[in-house]
Enzyme design. Structure first.
Site, short mmCIF file in Angstrom:
data_model
loop_
_atom_site.label_atom_id
_atom_site.label_comp_id
_atom_site.label_asym_id
_atom_site.label_seq_id
_atom_site.Cartn_x
_atom_site.Cartn_y
_atom_site.Cartn_z
N GLY A 1 0.90 10.83 16.34
CA GLY A 1 0.44 9.66 15.61
C GLY A 1 1.57 8.68 15.29
O GLY A 1 1.44 7.48 15.48
N ARG A 2 2.70 9.21 14.82
CA ARG A 2 3.79 8.31 14.40
C ARG A 2 4.56 7.72 15.58
O ARG A 2 5.46 6.92 15.38
CB ARG A 2 4.72 9.05 13.44
CG ARG A 2 5.21 10.40 13.92
CD ARG A 2 5.80 11.21 12.77
NE ARG A 2 6.15 12.57 13.16
CZ ARG A 2 5.33 13.60 13.13
NH1 ARG A 2 4.06 13.43 12.77
NH2 ARG A 2 5.74 14.81 13.47
N LYS B 1 -4.63 17.78 1.69
CA LYS B 1 -5.91 17.21 2.15
C LYS B 1 -7.04 18.20 1.89
O LYS B 1 -8.12 17.82 1.43
CB LYS B 1 -5.85 16.95 3.66
CG LYS B 1 -4.97 15.82 4.09
CD LYS B 1 -5.23 15.55 5.58
CE LYS B 1 -4.04 14.91 6.25
NZ LYS B 1 -4.17 14.79 7.68
N GLU C 1 -9.80 8.98 4.95
CA GLU C 1 -9.65 7.58 4.56
C GLU C 1 -10.27 6.65 5.60
O GLU C 1 -11.00 5.71 5.28
CB GLU C 1 -8.16 7.22 4.40
CG GLU C 1 -7.44 7.92 3.27
CD GLU C 1 -6.81 9.24 3.70
OE1 GLU C 1 -7.30 9.87 4.68
OE2 GLU C 1 -5.83 9.66 3.05
N GLU D 1 8.10 12.56 8.25
CA GLU D 1 7.01 13.44 8.74
C GLU D 1 7.50 14.26 9.93
O GLU D 1 7.06 15.37 10.15
CB GLU D 1 5.77 12.61 9.12
CG GLU D 1 4.51 13.47 9.20
CD GLU D 1 3.23 12.68 9.47
OE1 GLU D 1 3.19 11.90 10.44
OE2 GLU D 1 2.25 12.84 8.72
N HIS E 1 18.84 -7.79 -5.46
CA HIS E 1 18.52 -8.11 -6.85
C HIS E 1 17.79 -6.95 -7.50
O HIS E 1 17.08 -7.12 -8.49
CB HIS E 1 17.70 -9.40 -6.90
CG HIS E 1 18.44 -10.53 -6.27
ND1 HIS E 1 19.33 -11.33 -6.98
CD2 HIS E 1 18.52 -10.95 -4.98
CE1 HIS E 1 19.88 -12.21 -6.16
NE2 HIS E 1 19.42 -11.99 -4.94
N LYS F 1 -6.39 8.94 15.76
CA LYS F 1 -6.21 9.89 16.86
C LYS F 1 -7.29 10.96 16.80
O LYS F 1 -7.90 11.29 17.80
CB LYS F 1 -4.81 10.51 16.74
CG LYS F 1 -4.50 11.52 17.82
CD LYS F 1 -3.08 11.99 17.73
CE LYS F 1 -2.87 13.18 18.65
NZ LYS F 1 -1.51 13.69 18.61
O1 F6P Z 1 -1.88 13.02 7.51
C1 F6P Z 1 -1.00 12.97 8.54
C2 F6P Z 1 -1.55 12.37 9.77
O2 F6P Z 1 -2.10 13.36 10.56
C3 F6P Z 1 -0.47 11.61 10.52
O3 F6P Z 1 0.34 12.42 11.25
C4 F6P Z 1 -1.27 10.64 11.29
O4 F6P Z 1 -0.49 9.59 11.79
C5 F6P Z 1 -2.27 10.22 10.25
O5 F6P Z 1 -2.56 11.40 9.54
C6 F6P Z 1 -3.54 9.61 10.79
O6 F6P Z 1 -4.20 10.48 11.66
P1 F6P Z 1 -5.34 9.96 12.60
O7 F6P Z 1 -4.77 8.95 13.52
O8 F6P Z 1 -5.83 11.17 13.32
O9 F6P Z 1 -6.42 9.35 11.73
#
Ligand code: F6P
Length: 546
Positions: A271-272, A515, A216, A357, A388, A210
């Site tokens: 995002g979620r 972060k 990452e 979240e 199990h 987003k």
């Molecule tokens: O670290 C939390 C977050 O902002 C989430 O809410 C989001 O889904 C995820 O990181 C990834 O964010 P992006 O889509 O901006 O890379």
């Protein structure tokens, strides 16, 4: 300077909350099995149906009077009036001043006042479908003309969990000839495993973010690009192998992705809650655009139910009221979701982000600290595997952990395995409810040939207290439509709980501090010389730079 405290907030609607506290003290002593024995019609009353799903919540420590009082709480909280704010684009994510419009992504017609947004979504979906078609029919190829065989989604959090879970859940619908994979972790071992065996010349990456500011995702995208170059893909061929989805079009362009390969996201999609947007592109590549549309249609059907059903019949509201009941009045701090369907193995991980979240918060809208609990720890795994492993705790542990069992009732006649699967799910719920007392435990041991004295000593270890609450969510078949409805159900449940708790379910400030610190510590690993606390400094001192 110390910040001025906004004060502490007690659980809203104190009169109703007081009544619920009293009722909870009584309901703790109820026997769920006896409730059902004495009144089998409870199964009909404690149930809701929508979009092909049935929720049976008759196996709870919940008397009719308590259920009615929970509905009173729902009415007092205004959650049902607030539904409209979700659908009409009001800026209910007030800390970020944003609307929350994931429902628009699956709406069939433009809501009044949202015609522009609706048109943008339609345009995005058309472009998405066009790409899917061209990759599937081979009119978009790799830089040397190879048919695209592998799609790799690079994203994390909401840009990973939803699409990853849905792609796996819809495995029977995968189109032939396309392999869809996911990479989220910054650990290079993740990308290495995902890329293992792939041919760079026939691989297409989707950079899903987003914000396109996520460490990452940016790191993995750069590594993927390097992997391509190292494999002999020329600089001017790279663009053919990268798509992006983001609100940050400039960053996508800066990465070298052409405008035509970028699909938009909007600030009004969290995002979620974003798998319904182009963040779900990987889903459409895996199952085709028509199936993706069916997923949206199922979600829309649940939206319509949530929006129009009375409180008494409202399935998302009931899931939420049960959560509030156990968390705030029964002292539960955990909630498990156990799907009895292998393809739903990633559902708990998806729901963890959705619930924790969204509602893992401890201040209300006014910034006051809460003196009541919010989201429980959500966890779970696929049945029967959990039987199990952690089911031991569910049956005999000391933790109160209401559990949602998700079961699929079709396919049983034609498959012994599916029949066994369903039987296991149903028997787990029954065992949790009825338990096994001392006498039954002793008899069971004696039946196994153990002498009476030893059986008496061992019996307490076999006793299952029972009376452990669970809900059944059942549906005839797992299809794109029913999956869409199930996910929308949990989305709306999350919304309802957040409204009752008076928290903002749509921001996530809590994830930021770690972060920021990560960036400083990464710099320290590179030799910045910054000192932190004794423990962190000791860990840094122990790092080998060899
Ligand atoms: O670290 C939390 C977050 O902002 C989430 O809410 C989001 O889904 C995820 O990181 C990834 O964010 P992006 O889509 O901006 O890379």
């Amino acid at each position: 300077m110390t910040a001025v405290s906004a004060g502490t907030a007690e659980f809203p609607h104190p009169a109703i909350a007081g009544k619920l506290e009293t009722l909870a003290r009584r309901d703790r002593a109820l026997s769920i099995a006896a409730l059902l024995d004495e009144d089998p019609s409870r199964v009909e009353r404690f149930a809701a149906e929508a979009a092909g799903w049935r929720l049976d919540f008759s196996r709870h420590l919940l008397h009719d009077e308590s259920a009615a009082t929970l509905l009173e709480l729902a009415v007092a909280s205004g959650v049902l009036e607030d539904r409209n704010a979700l659908f009409d684009g009001s800026p209910i994510n007030h800390t970020e001043q944003r609307a929350v419009l994931h429902t628009l992504l699956r709406a069939k017609t433009a809501p009044v006042g949202l015609e522009q947004e609706f048109a943008e979504v339609a345009d995005c979906k058309a472009r998405m479908g066009d790409w899917v078609q061209r990759v599937h029919d081979g009119s978009h190829t790799g830089h040397r003309g190879e048919h695209i065989q592998s799609i790799v989604n690079i994203g994390i959090g909401g840009s990973d969990l939803g699409p990853r879970m849905v792609v796996e859940a819809l495995r029977p619908y995968w189109v032939d000839g396309i392999d869809v994979r996911f990479c989220a972790n910054v650990d290079p071992d993740d990308l290495a495993a995902v890329l293992s065996g792939l041919d760079p010349h026939s691989t297409l990456f989707i950079i899903c973010s987003k914000t396109l500011r996520t460490e990452e995702t940016l790191h993995n995208a750069r590594t993927a690009r390097r992997w391509m170059l190292d494999a002999g893909v020329p600089e001017d061929g790279i663009a053919q192998h990268f798509l992006a989805v983001s609100t940050n079009l400039e960053a996508a362009r800066d990465f070298g992705i052409p405008e035509a390969n970028i699909l938009p996201m909007w600030d009004w999609v969290g995002g979620r809650f974003s798998l319904w947007s182009a963040i779900g592109w990987s889903i459409a590549f895996a199952v085709g655009m028509q199936r993706f549309e069916e997923l949206l249609a199922g979600a829309d059907a649940m939206d319509q139910h949530f929006r129009t059903a009375q409180a008494r019949d409202n399935m998302p509201l009931w899931l939420s009221l049960l959560e509030v009941w156990y968390v705030n009045f029964m002292g539960a701090a955990a909630h498990a979701v156990i799907p009895y369907q292998q393809q739903l193995a990633k559902l708990p991980a998806f729901l963890q982000q959705l619930s924790m979240e969204s509602n893992g918060k401890s201040v209300n809208h006014a910034g006051q600290s809460l003196d009541y609990a919010t989201a429980p720890i959500l966890w779970g795994d696929v049945g029967t595997n959990g039987q199990h492993s952690f089911h031991q705790l569910l049956h005999q542990g000391t933790v109160l952990c209401p559990t949602d069992f998700v079961v699929i009732t079709g396919n049983v006649a034609g498959s012994e395995g599916k029949a066994r699967l369903l039987a296991n799910g149903l028997s787990q719920m029954r065992a949790l409810m009825v338990g096994r007392d001392q006498d039954a435990s002793q008899s069971s041991l004696e039946d196994r040939g153990i002498d009476a004295k030893r059986a008496t000593a061992l019996a307490p270890h076999l006793v299952i207290p029972g009376n452990r609450p669970s809900s059944t969510l059942s549906c005839e078949a797992l299809t794109p439509y029913s999956l869409g409805a199930l996910l929308a159900l949990y989305e709306h449940k999350t919304f309802c709980s957040g409204r009752i708790w008076q928290i903002n379910s749509f921001d996530q400030w809590g994830v930021e501090l770690g972060k920021e610190m990560g960036a400083e510590i990464f710099a320290a690993l590179g030799g910045s010389g910054q000192s932190f606390d004794a423990s962190t400094d000791a860990a840094l001192a122990g790092v080998s730079h060899e």
